[in-house]
Design a protein around this motif. Structure first.
Motif, PDB file in Angstrom:
ATOM      1  N   SER A 146       0.850  -1.195   0.000  1.00 41.20           N
ATOM      2  CA  SER A 146       0.000   0.000   0.000  1.00 41.20           C
ATOM      3  C   SER A 146       0.881   1.240   0.000  1.00 41.20           C
ATOM      4  CB  SER A 146      -0.904   0.005   1.231  1.00 41.20           C
ATOM      5  OG  SER A 146      -0.161   0.364   2.392  1.00 41.20           O
ATOM      6  N   VAL A 147       0.235   2.380  -0.148  1.00 41.66           N
ATOM      7  CA  VAL A 147       0.972   3.638  -0.115  1.00 41.66           C
ATOM      8  C   VAL A 147       1.666   3.826   1.233  1.00 41.66           C
ATOM      9  CG1 VAL A 147      -1.019   5.012   0.639  1.00 41.66           C
ATOM     10  CG2 VAL A 147       0.805   6.090  -0.690  1.00 41.66           C
ATOM     11  N   ALA A 148       1.112   3.229   2.297  1.00 41.51           N
ATOM     12  CA  ALA A 148       1.755   3.340   3.619  1.00 41.51           C
ATOM     13  C   ALA A 148       3.128   2.679   3.613  1.00 41.51           C
ATOM     14  CB  ALA A 148       0.865   2.711   4.690  1.00 41.51           C
ATOM     15  N   ASP A 149       3.246   1.530   2.959  1.00 45.44           N
ATOM     16  CA  ASP A 149       4.533   0.826   2.923  1.00 45.44           C
ATOM     17  C   ASP A 149       5.612   1.673   2.265  1.00 45.44           C
ATOM     18  OD1 ASP A 149       4.058  -2.159   3.819  1.00 45.44           O
ATOM     19  OD2 ASP A 149       2.348  -1.642   2.564  1.00 45.44           O
ATOM     20  N   ILE A 150       5.300   2.232   1.091  1.00 45.08           N
ATOM     21  CA  ILE A 150       6.347   2.965   0.374  1.00 45.08           C
ATOM     22  C   ILE A 150       6.625   4.320   1.015  1.00 45.08           C
ATOM     23  CG2 ILE A 150       5.861   1.747  -1.774  1.00 45.08           C
ATOM     24  CD1 ILE A 150       4.629   4.358  -2.843  1.00 45.08           C
ATOM     25  N   ALA A 151       5.654   4.845   1.788  1.00 48.20           N
ATOM     26  CA  ALA A 151       5.879   6.132   2.458  1.00 48.20           C
ATOM     27  C   ALA A 151       6.708   5.982   3.714  1.00 48.20           C
ATOM     28  CB  ALA A 151       4.536   6.782   2.801  1.00 48.20           C
ATOM     29  N   VAL A 152       6.539   4.860   4.421  1.00 50.27           N
ATOM     30  CA  VAL A 152       7.197   4.645   5.711  1.00 50.27           C
ATOM     31  C   VAL A 152       8.546   3.953   5.566  1.00 50.27           C
ATOM     32  CG1 VAL A 152       6.992   3.341   7.879  1.00 50.27           C
ATOM     33  CG2 VAL A 152       5.042   4.656   7.012  1.00 50.27           C
ATOM     34  N   MET A 153       8.652   3.032   4.629  1.00 48.93           N
ATOM     35  CA  MET A 153       9.844   2.190   4.525  1.00 48.93           C
ATOM     36  C   MET A 153      11.158   2.969   4.438  1.00 48.93           C
ATOM     37  SD  MET A 153      12.265   0.959   2.244  1.00 48.93           S
ATOM     38  CE  MET A 153      11.479   1.271   0.664  1.00 48.93           C
ATOM     39  N   PRO A 154      11.269   4.047   3.645  1.00 49.92           N
ATOM     40  CA  PRO A 154      12.565   4.746   3.577  1.00 49.92           C
ATOM     41  C   PRO A 154      13.052   5.263   4.925  1.00 49.92           C
ATOM     42  CG  PRO A 154      11.173   5.382   1.734  1.00 49.92           C
ATOM     43  CD  PRO A 154      10.311   4.601   2.674  1.00 49.92           C
ATOM     44  N   PHE A 155      12.128   5.597   5.811  1.00 52.72           N
ATOM     45  CA  PHE A 155      12.513   6.113   7.123  1.00 52.72           C
ATOM     46  C   PHE A 155      12.946   4.976   8.056  1.00 52.72           C
ATOM     47  CE2 PHE A 155       9.796   9.120   5.070  1.00 52.72           C
ATOM     48  CZ  PHE A 155      10.357  10.346   5.356  1.00 52.72           C
ATOM     49  N   VAL A 156      12.268   3.825   7.957  1.00 49.38           N
ATOM     50  CA  VAL A 156      12.699   2.653   8.723  1.00 49.38           C
ATOM     51  C   VAL A 156      14.070   2.199   8.232  1.00 49.38           C
ATOM     52  CG1 VAL A 156      12.159   0.259   9.333  1.00 49.38           C
ATOM     53  CG2 VAL A 156      10.313   1.954   9.160  1.00 49.38           C
ATOM     54  N   ARG A 157      14.265   2.246   6.937  1.00 47.98           N
ATOM     55  CA  ARG A 157      15.573   1.896   6.365  1.00 47.98           C
ATOM     56  C   ARG A 157      16.661   2.796   6.941  1.00 47.98           C
ATOM     57  NH1 ARG A 157      18.522   4.347   2.464  1.00 47.98           N
ATOM     58  NH2 ARG A 157      19.961   3.081   1.197  1.00 47.98           N
ATOM     59  N   GLN A 158      16.389   4.089   7.022  1.00 55.87           N
ATOM     60  CA  GLN A 158      17.384   5.007   7.564  1.00 55.87           C
ATOM     61  C   GLN A 158      17.646   4.734   9.044  1.00 55.87           C
ATOM     62  OE1 GLN A 158      16.695   9.460   8.089  1.00 55.87           O
ATOM     63  NE2 GLN A 158      18.043   9.458   6.299  1.00 55.87           N
ATOM     64  N   PHE A 159      16.604   4.438   9.790  1.00 55.05           N
ATOM     65  CA  PHE A 159      16.756   4.097  11.207  1.00 55.05           C
ATOM     66  C   PHE A 159      17.630   2.859  11.340  1.00 55.05           C
ATOM     67  CE2 PHE A 159      15.634   2.290  15.269  1.00 55.05           C
ATOM     68  CZ  PHE A 159      15.353   3.365  16.093  1.00 55.05           C
ATOM     69  N   ALA A 160      17.364   1.842  10.544  1.00 58.08           N
ATOM     70  CA  ALA A 160      18.134   0.597  10.604  1.00 58.08           C
ATOM     71  C   ALA A 160      19.595   0.830  10.272  1.00 58.08           C
ATOM     72  CB  ALA A 160      17.533  -0.438   9.652  1.00 58.08           C
ATOM     73  N   HIS A 161      19.865   1.724   9.337  1.00 57.94           N
ATOM     74  CA  HIS A 161      21.229   1.918   8.857  1.00 57.94           C
ATOM     75  C   HIS A 161      22.084   2.754   9.804  1.00 57.94           C
ATOM     76  CE1 HIS A 161      20.514   0.795   4.358  1.00 57.94           C
ATOM     77  NE2 HIS A 161      20.133  -0.139   5.211  1.00 57.94           N
ATOM     78  N   VAL A 162      21.480   3.331  10.843  1.00 56.46           N
ATOM     79  CA  VAL A 162      22.299   4.011  11.853  1.00 56.46           C
ATOM     80  C   VAL A 162      23.245   3.007  12.502  1.00 56.46           C
ATOM     81  CG1 VAL A 162      22.264   5.259  14.049  1.00 56.46           C
ATOM     82  CG2 VAL A 162      20.554   5.771  12.290  1.00 56.46           C
ATOM     83  N   ASP A 163      22.728   1.813  12.791  1.00 52.33           N
ATOM     84  CA  ASP A 163      23.541   0.722  13.353  1.00 52.33           C
ATOM     85  C   ASP A 163      22.883  -0.585  12.921  1.00 52.33           C
ATOM     86  OD1 ASP A 163      24.863  -1.225  14.858  1.00 52.33           O
ATOM     87  OD2 ASP A 163      25.088   0.093  16.593  1.00 52.33           O
ATOM     88  N   ARG A 164      23.284  -1.079  11.764  1.00 52.29           N
ATOM     89  CA  ARG A 164      22.597  -2.236  11.177  1.00 52.29           C
ATOM     90  C   ARG A 164      22.699  -3.468  12.049  1.00 52.29           C
ATOM     91  NH1 ARG A 164      23.885  -1.806   4.667  1.00 52.29           N
ATOM     92  NH2 ARG A 164      24.196   0.442   4.629  1.00 52.29           N
ATOM     93  N   SER A 165      23.878  -3.740  12.591  1.00 50.53           N
ATOM     94  CA  SER A 165      24.040  -4.951  13.402  1.00 50.53           C
ATOM     95  C   SER A 165      23.148  -4.893  14.635  1.00 50.53           C
ATOM     96  CB  SER A 165      25.504  -5.155  13.789  1.00 50.53           C
ATOM     97  OG  SER A 165      25.989  -4.035  14.516  1.00 50.53           O
ATOM     98  N   LEU A 166      23.035  -3.714  15.237  1.00 50.94           N
ATOM     99  CA  LEU A 166      22.163  -3.565  16.399  1.00 50.94           C
ATOM    100  C   LEU A 166      20.699  -3.707  16.002  1.00 50.94           C
ATOM    101  CD1 LEU A 166      21.550  -2.794  19.351  1.00 50.94           C
ATOM    102  CD2 LEU A 166      21.610  -0.399  18.617  1.00 50.94           C
ATOM    103  N   PHE A 167      20.314  -3.098  14.900  1.00 46.76           N
ATOM    104  CA  PHE A 167      18.914  -3.119  14.482  1.00 46.76           C
ATOM    105  C   PHE A 167      18.382  -4.543  14.379  1.00 46.76           C
ATOM    106  CE2 PHE A 167      15.699  -3.337  11.085  1.00 46.76           C
ATOM    107  CZ  PHE A 167      14.746  -2.482  11.604  1.00 46.76           C
ATOM    108  N   TYR A 168      19.187  -5.430  13.835  1.00 44.98           N
ATOM    109  CA  TYR A 168      18.708  -6.801  13.618  1.00 44.98           C
ATOM    110  C   TYR A 168      18.783  -7.664  14.876  1.00 44.98           C
ATOM    111  CZ  TYR A 168      18.066  -5.738   8.726  1.00 44.98           C
ATOM    112  OH  TYR A 168      17.611  -5.183   7.552  1.00 44.98           O
ATOM    113  N   THR A 169      19.210  -7.073  15.982  1.00 47.11           N
ATOM    114  CA  THR A 169      19.103  -7.765  17.269  1.00 47.11           C
ATOM    115  C   THR A 169      17.850  -7.328  18.037  1.00 47.11           C
ATOM    116  OG1 THR A 169      20.325  -6.107  18.586  1.00 47.11           O
ATOM    117  CG2 THR A 169      21.620  -7.811  17.442  1.00 47.11           C
ATOM    118  N   LEU A 170      17.189  -6.287  17.574  1.00 49.47           N
ATOM    119  CA  LEU A 170      15.993  -5.805  18.254  1.00 49.47           C
ATOM    120  C   LEU A 170      14.842  -6.798  18.037  1.00 49.47           C
ATOM    121  CD1 LEU A 170      16.226  -2.011  17.280  1.00 49.47           C
ATOM    122  CD2 LEU A 170      16.963  -3.097  19.407  1.00 49.47           C
TER     123      LEU A 170
END
Length: 215
Positions: A146-170
């Motif tokens: 949906s439009v929600a996925d493509i609107a939100v995903m880039p920001f979640v991607r940026q959050f994850a990329h601050v510390d990728r290894s940490l993000f995937y332990t959450l």
């Protein structure tokens, strides 16, 4: 139409994603935020991207309005067929709350009032909401994008990329899977193709260059 964009900016990413999903093709001018072209500032003095200049001469300066412009006219994947009220509510949370904490988490040294950990934890409140939605469906609002996925995903991607290894332990396994699938999605791969920075006199560059069907 003529699109001014910056590849890594989440607002610009979601505008380009909507253009890809809709099947439009635009002339792309990739810019440097440190050296904004006068041609862009002349039509949009606020100086942020994305900016879409229409062939009829109008200008759209907000990413959500560019997404609406693209998908209201052509929507072969049905991004606008889901509950638009629910989609808009989620996008509002992303833009008005999550983005605030994302900026502070990513640039914690600029905001010494609190620790990076505290900023991350504030941001995780939104991630927990997304995790709950994704525990029920493949995408945020149902079985299809949906439009929600493509609107939100880039920001979640940026959050994850601050510390990728940490993000995937959450503790957000469904969110991890959703993001990973997006990182490999043909639409995002088209969206994130690198283009040279536009200079006056450059030949027009079409975006997207590859119009193969998205699944």
């Amino acid at each position: 139409p003529l699109l001014y964009s910056f590849r890594r900016r989440p607002y610009a990413m979601r505008a380009r994603l909507a253009i890809v999903f809709a099947g439009w093709q635009v002339e792309l001018r990739e810019i440097e935020l440190r050296d904004k072209p006068q041609q862009m500032l002349a039509i949009s003095p606020k100086g942020t991207v994305p900016v879409l200049q229409l062939e009829q001469g109008g200008v759209i300066e907000e990413s959500r309005e560019i997404m609406q412009w693209a998908l209201e006219r052509i929507d072969p994947s049905g991004l606008h067929t889901t509950d638009l009220a629910a989609a808009n509510a989620l996008i509002e949370l992303n833009d008005n709350q999550f983005k605030h904490w994302l900026d502070r988490y990513k640039y914690a040294d600029r905001y010494p009032e609190h620790s990076q950990l505290e900023y991350r934890q504030h941001g995780e409140v939104f991630l927990q909401q997304l995790e709950q939605l994704l525990s029920k469906n493949k995408y945020l609002l149902g079985a299809t994008v949906s439009v929600a996925d493509i609107a939100v995903m880039p920001f979640v991607r940026q959050f994850a990329h601050v510390d990728r290894s940490l993000f995937y332990t959450l503790p957000y396994p469904n969110l991890h899977q959703w993001l990973q699938e997006w990182l490999e999605h043909p639409a995002l791969l088209q969206t994130m193709v690198k283009y040279p920075v536009w200079q006056v006199g450059d030949k027009a560059v079409k975006f997207p260059q590859d119009s193969k069907e998205l699944n």
